[in-house]
Design an enzyme around this catalytic site. Sequence first.
Site, PDB file in Angstrom:
ATOM      1  N   LYS A  52       0.847  -1.208   0.000  1.00 28.70           N
ATOM      2  CA  LYS A  52       0.000   0.000   0.000  1.00 28.70           C
ATOM      3  C   LYS A  52       0.880   1.255   0.000  1.00 28.70           C
ATOM      4  O   LYS A  52       0.630   2.207  -0.748  1.00 28.70           O
ATOM      5  CB  LYS A  52      -0.927   0.008   1.227  1.00 28.70           C
ATOM      6  CG  LYS A  52      -2.067  -0.996   1.130  1.00 28.70           C
ATOM      7  CD  LYS A  52      -2.875  -1.096   2.426  1.00 28.70           C
ATOM      8  CE  LYS A  52      -3.976  -2.145   2.302  1.00 28.70           C
ATOM      9  NZ  LYS A  52      -4.737  -2.360   3.527  1.00 28.70           N
ATOM     10  N   GLN A  96      -4.974  -1.574   9.683  1.00 31.05           N
ATOM     11  CA  GLN A  96      -4.862  -2.889   9.043  1.00 31.05           C
ATOM     12  C   GLN A  96      -5.453  -3.981   9.943  1.00 31.05           C
ATOM     13  O   GLN A  96      -5.124  -4.070  11.117  1.00 31.05           O
ATOM     14  CB  GLN A  96      -3.384  -3.184   8.733  1.00 31.05           C
ATOM     15  CG  GLN A  96      -3.132  -4.474   7.977  1.00 31.05           C
ATOM     16  CD  GLN A  96      -3.739  -4.490   6.586  1.00 31.05           C
ATOM     17  OE1 GLN A  96      -3.737  -3.490   5.888  1.00 31.05           O
ATOM     18  NE2 GLN A  96      -4.272  -5.628   6.183  1.00 31.05           N
ATOM     19  N   ASP A 119     -11.208   2.936   3.961  1.00 28.10           N
ATOM     20  CA  ASP A 119     -11.525   1.511   3.845  1.00 28.10           C
ATOM     21  C   ASP A 119     -13.037   1.306   3.662  1.00 28.10           C
ATOM     22  O   ASP A 119     -13.490   0.248   3.259  1.00 28.10           O
ATOM     23  CB  ASP A 119     -11.066   0.750   5.100  1.00 28.10           C
ATOM     24  CG  ASP A 119      -9.786  -0.054   4.855  1.00 28.10           C
ATOM     25  OD1 ASP A 119      -9.492  -0.340   3.679  1.00 28.10           O
ATOM     26  OD2 ASP A 119      -9.098  -0.390   5.837  1.00 28.10           O
TER      27      ASP A 119
END
Length: 293
Positions: A52, A96, A119
């Site tokens: 990422k 995460q 997200d």
Amino acid sequence: MQLLDGKKVSEDIKNEIAAEVAQMKANGEKVPHLAAIIVGNDGASLTYVGSKVKSCERVGFESTLIKMPSTTSETELLKKIKELNENDDIDGFIVQLPLPKQIDTQKIIEAIDPSKDVDGFHPENFGKMALDMSTFIPATPFGILELLERYNVPTDGKHTVVIGRSHIVGRPMGILMGRKGFPGNSTVTVTHSHSKNINQITSQADIIISALGVPNFLKAEMVKDDVVIIDVGITRVEDETTEKGYRIVGDVDFENVSKKASYITPVPGGVGPMTIAMLLKNTLLAREQKRNK
């Protein structure tokens, strides 16, 4: 059979984003800034977060990686999230998953400022998505929609079967494939561990989106001819013949199912790269929303 090449499409998307960012720079504007928090040292998570950050550099974003030890308390993580919420320089950030067991994941997701939740996991964003309002769509479902759209895969009136009901993929895909517009307007069936006669259900599907995490679960005899297959599964399977000692396997028995499919995503190189591309896209959207305010 046509391969839905997520690797290629994700590169196209990154090139498009990079061009927009270059234009922002040329105009003297602030470029998007994505931050990621990782708690602990789970191998797969570290690899994923690393890619990422690399992708951010590739498109000209600023990025910040915050590593916290696996012993981090919920209170400490909430404090860090509050800092990022209040930091004007950061346009979007992610935490995460999975998190260590002493931390309540839902509580963490709800602590993220919805306008920075790239997200798309916050209940406010999820609710907006379910109501067809503009919002951040979770990156994996967003990537699947983008693949279907760019390959012009017909979804209107089709029977879409989603395997798995996770909050991250299965449930949002069920909602998105049934919404008005393209990709969408499907008749959707969501199956899960309590579903009976799953073979019968999948064999009637025009489109199958599998997000189960069981290697080679979907076999050729479970699908009809010309089916469209989206394989979201990524499982590491031990394989001594490979350099790393494992290989990445999807939910679908690719070798045999691909012979019957009209479109299919490979694993790796299908949905995976799309997820990261759409996370970047969400971060660009977050930056643009802030600018327009």
